[in-house]
Design a protein around this motif. Structure first.
Motif, PDB file in Angstrom:
ATOM      1  N   PHE A  15     -20.517  36.146 -20.701  1.00 40.24           N
ATOM      2  CA  PHE A  15     -18.872  36.221 -20.001  1.00 40.24           C
ATOM      3  C   PHE A  15     -18.146  37.238 -20.642  1.00 40.24           C
ATOM      4  O   PHE A  15     -17.751  38.220 -20.250  1.00 40.24           O
ATOM      5  N   TYR A  16     -17.865  36.757 -22.004  1.00 41.36           N
ATOM      6  CA  TYR A  16     -16.669  37.408 -22.597  1.00 41.36           C
ATOM      7  C   TYR A  16     -17.359  39.111 -22.846  1.00 41.36           C
ATOM      8  O   TYR A  16     -16.402  39.908 -22.743  1.00 41.36           O
ATOM      9  N   ALA A  17     -18.404  39.136 -23.165  1.00 43.53           N
ATOM     10  CA  ALA A  17     -18.936  40.585 -23.637  1.00 43.53           C
ATOM     11  C   ALA A  17     -18.885  41.414 -22.057  1.00 43.53           C
ATOM     12  O   ALA A  17     -18.583  42.649 -21.962  1.00 43.53           O
ATOM     13  N   SER A  18     -19.275  40.610 -20.915  1.00 43.23           N
ATOM     14  CA  SER A  18     -19.198  41.203 -19.529  1.00 43.23           C
ATOM     15  C   SER A  18     -17.757  41.952 -19.070  1.00 43.23           C
ATOM     16  O   SER A  18     -17.606  42.858 -18.440  1.00 43.23           O
ATOM     17  N   VAL A  19     -16.802  41.008 -19.526  1.00 47.44           N
ATOM     18  CA  VAL A  19     -15.533  41.209 -19.314  1.00 47.44           C
ATOM     19  C   VAL A  19     -14.977  42.518 -20.121  1.00 47.44           C
ATOM     20  O   VAL A  19     -14.452  43.472 -19.400  1.00 47.44           O
ATOM     21  N   GLU A  20     -15.612  42.495 -21.317  1.00 46.82           N
ATOM     22  CA  GLU A  20     -14.929  43.643 -22.204  1.00 46.82           C
ATOM     23  C   GLU A  20     -15.827  45.024 -21.757  1.00 46.82           C
ATOM     24  O   GLU A  20     -15.162  45.942 -21.640  1.00 46.82           O
ATOM     25  N   LEU A  21     -16.841  44.947 -21.248  1.00 46.93           N
ATOM     26  CA  LEU A  21     -17.673  46.084 -20.635  1.00 46.93           C
ATOM     27  C   LEU A  21     -16.957  46.330 -19.353  1.00 46.93           C
ATOM     28  O   LEU A  21     -16.928  47.626 -19.197  1.00 46.93           O
ATOM     29  N   ARG A  22     -16.436  45.531 -18.639  1.00 45.16           N
ATOM     30  CA  ARG A  22     -15.744  46.040 -17.320  1.00 45.16           C
ATOM     31  C   ARG A  22     -14.525  46.735 -17.766  1.00 45.16           C
ATOM     32  O   ARG A  22     -14.245  47.728 -17.051  1.00 45.16           O
ATOM     33  N   HIS A 134     -17.635  40.210  -5.933  1.00 43.50           N
ATOM     34  CA  HIS A 134     -16.642  40.844  -5.305  1.00 43.50           C
ATOM     35  C   HIS A 134     -15.283  40.885  -6.005  1.00 43.50           C
ATOM     36  O   HIS A 134     -14.410  41.734  -5.821  1.00 43.50           O
ATOM     37  N   GLU A 135     -14.820  39.752  -6.444  1.00 38.25           N
ATOM     38  CA  GLU A 135     -13.544  39.498  -6.978  1.00 38.25           C
ATOM     39  C   GLU A 135     -13.178  40.051  -8.563  1.00 38.25           C
ATOM     40  O   GLU A 135     -12.128  40.397  -8.607  1.00 38.25           O
ATOM     41  N   THR A 136     -14.191  39.833  -9.264  1.00 42.88           N
ATOM     42  CA  THR A 136     -14.124  40.389 -10.613  1.00 42.88           C
ATOM     43  C   THR A 136     -15.206  41.275 -11.090  1.00 42.88           C
ATOM     44  O   THR A 136     -14.831  41.902 -12.176  1.00 42.88           O
ATOM     45  N   GLY A 137     -16.099  41.678 -10.278  1.00 43.39           N
ATOM     46  CA  GLY A 137     -17.115  42.649 -10.838  1.00 43.39           C
ATOM     47  C   GLY A 137     -18.123  42.253 -11.724  1.00 43.39           C
ATOM     48  O   GLY A 137     -18.608  42.816 -12.604  1.00 43.39           O
ATOM     49  N   LEU A 138     -18.150  41.001 -11.803  1.00 43.44           N
ATOM     50  CA  LEU A 138     -18.913  40.068 -12.847  1.00 43.44           C
ATOM     51  C   LEU A 138     -20.020  39.345 -12.262  1.00 43.44           C
ATOM     52  O   LEU A 138     -19.952  38.846 -10.956  1.00 43.44           O
TER      53      LEU A 138
END
Length: 352
Positions: A15-22, A134-138
């Motif tokens: 999660f945290y890493a995926s948000v940062e990569l986004r 769709h909402e977050t790209g995660l």
């Protein structure tokens, strides 16, 4: 009965890493580590590329640098993670109000009766995962089962970005070859004891009588007997709002009490940053430790003056840890309460 329930465990992928990569797409494909780059810090999350080098959550930054010198360290942005988590929970509430948060990136949902009147939990999980994308790209993974124990294990079965269903009649086969370490509450020491007895899988454990398990493991023996048979009657329990600011970390494996202090500096840092952003002072600090069995231990201290800065939070948290009982823990939380507007009481810091 648990056979009639439809439980979904949603677990966000890195999660945290995926948000940062986004947020920083130029880092995609690189070994990214979410952590403060300090000697006292531990990893909050690691990208899948970093995991290939053996990096994982709760590992010390010093160890991470030895294993992967080329790792890219990104400081955590917990406000952003909370914002994304709120988006995800809003999606959950489109389907059910029976939501039990485990951390920012995972939760249980009871969809036995759901707002969309969708008959199959598998279909609900697919919709939720699609809506999250769709909402977050995660991406998220999901486990679907008649109870929380099985759903939690199943959500890890097809990670990342997958889901797995265990029907009631499939539970025995699903558990038979499962390693004992997958059972809640079975930490390294307990697993070593089981292995010494010749037990390797849940199927082995199922052969042991309730009485023998009670003699070997005390009250936990009752729980082991039930879980070996896939029995878990715990309901999904929605969490009530509390008048406090808090932060927590869910660890990938159990730790003993002496290891808890390794995580308190990062938690104190995040908590202090939250207090600064909200312009809040606090008189009370609470440390929470949770076992894999969801047994919760808390210790609190109230001070006559407000907690003045991050290092004071850290020192106070260390003192609270010294008051905790021995055990094996999976979650560490730190929170402040007795809140007031920032700067309204400039006094000396001392215990009340």
């Amino acid at each position: 009965m648990s056979e009639t329930r439809k439980i979904i465990h949603i677990d966000m992928d890195a999660f945290y890493a995926s948000v940062e990569l986004r947020e920083q797409p130029h880092l995609r494909g690189k070994p990214v580590v979410v952590a403060w780059d300090t000697a006292r810090s531990v990893i909050c999350a690691a990208s899948y590329e970093a995991r290939a080098f053996g990096l994982r959550s709760a590992m010390s930054v010093a160890t991470a640098k030895r294993l992967c010198p080329q790792a890219i360290f990104v400081p955590p942005h917990f406000d952003l993670y909370r914002q994304v988590s709120q988006q995800i929970h809003a999606i959950f509430r489109l389907h059910t109000d029976l939501i039990e948060p485990i951390s920012l990136d995972e939760a249980y949902l009871d969809v036995t009766e759901n707002k969309q009147n969708i008959p199959y939990a598998n279909q609900i999980a697919k919709q939720i995962r699609a809506q999250i994308w769709h909402e977050t790209g995660l991406t998220a993974s999901a486990g679907i089962a008649p109870n929380k124990f099985i759903a939690k294990i199943a959500s890890d079965w097809r990670k990342p970005n997958g889901q797995f269903v265990v029907q009631p009649h499939e539970i025995e086969d699903f558990l038979h070859d499962l390693p004992l370490g997958k059972i809640w509450g079975v930490g390294k020491k307990t697993q070593q004891k089981m292995n010494a007895l010749g037990w390797q899988t849940v199927g082995d454990l199922r052969q042991i009588s309730r009485g023998e398990l009670l003699n070997l493991f005390g009250k936990f023996g009752y729980r082991l007997y039930d879980l070996a048979r896939g029995v878990d009657e715990r309901p999904v329990e929605p969490e009530r709002e509390r008048a406090q600011i808090s932060t927590e970390i869910t660890l990938p494996e159990n730790i003993v009490l002496r290891d808890v202090p390794h995580y308190l500096f990062d938690l104190a840092t995040d908590l202090w940053q939250q207090m600064q952003r909200h312009h809040i002072d606090a008189h009370t600090l609470t440390l929470k430790l949770k076992t894999s069995e969801f047994q919760i231990f808390t210790r609190s201290q109230t001070y006559s003056a407000v907690l003045p800065e991050r290092d004071a939070l850290f020192r106070a948290a260390m003192q609270l840890a010294n008051r905790m009982p021995q055990g094996e823990f999976r979650l560490i939380g730190l929170g402040v309460s007795h809140l007031q507007p920032e700067g309204s009481q400039p006094e000396l810091f001392q215990a009340a």
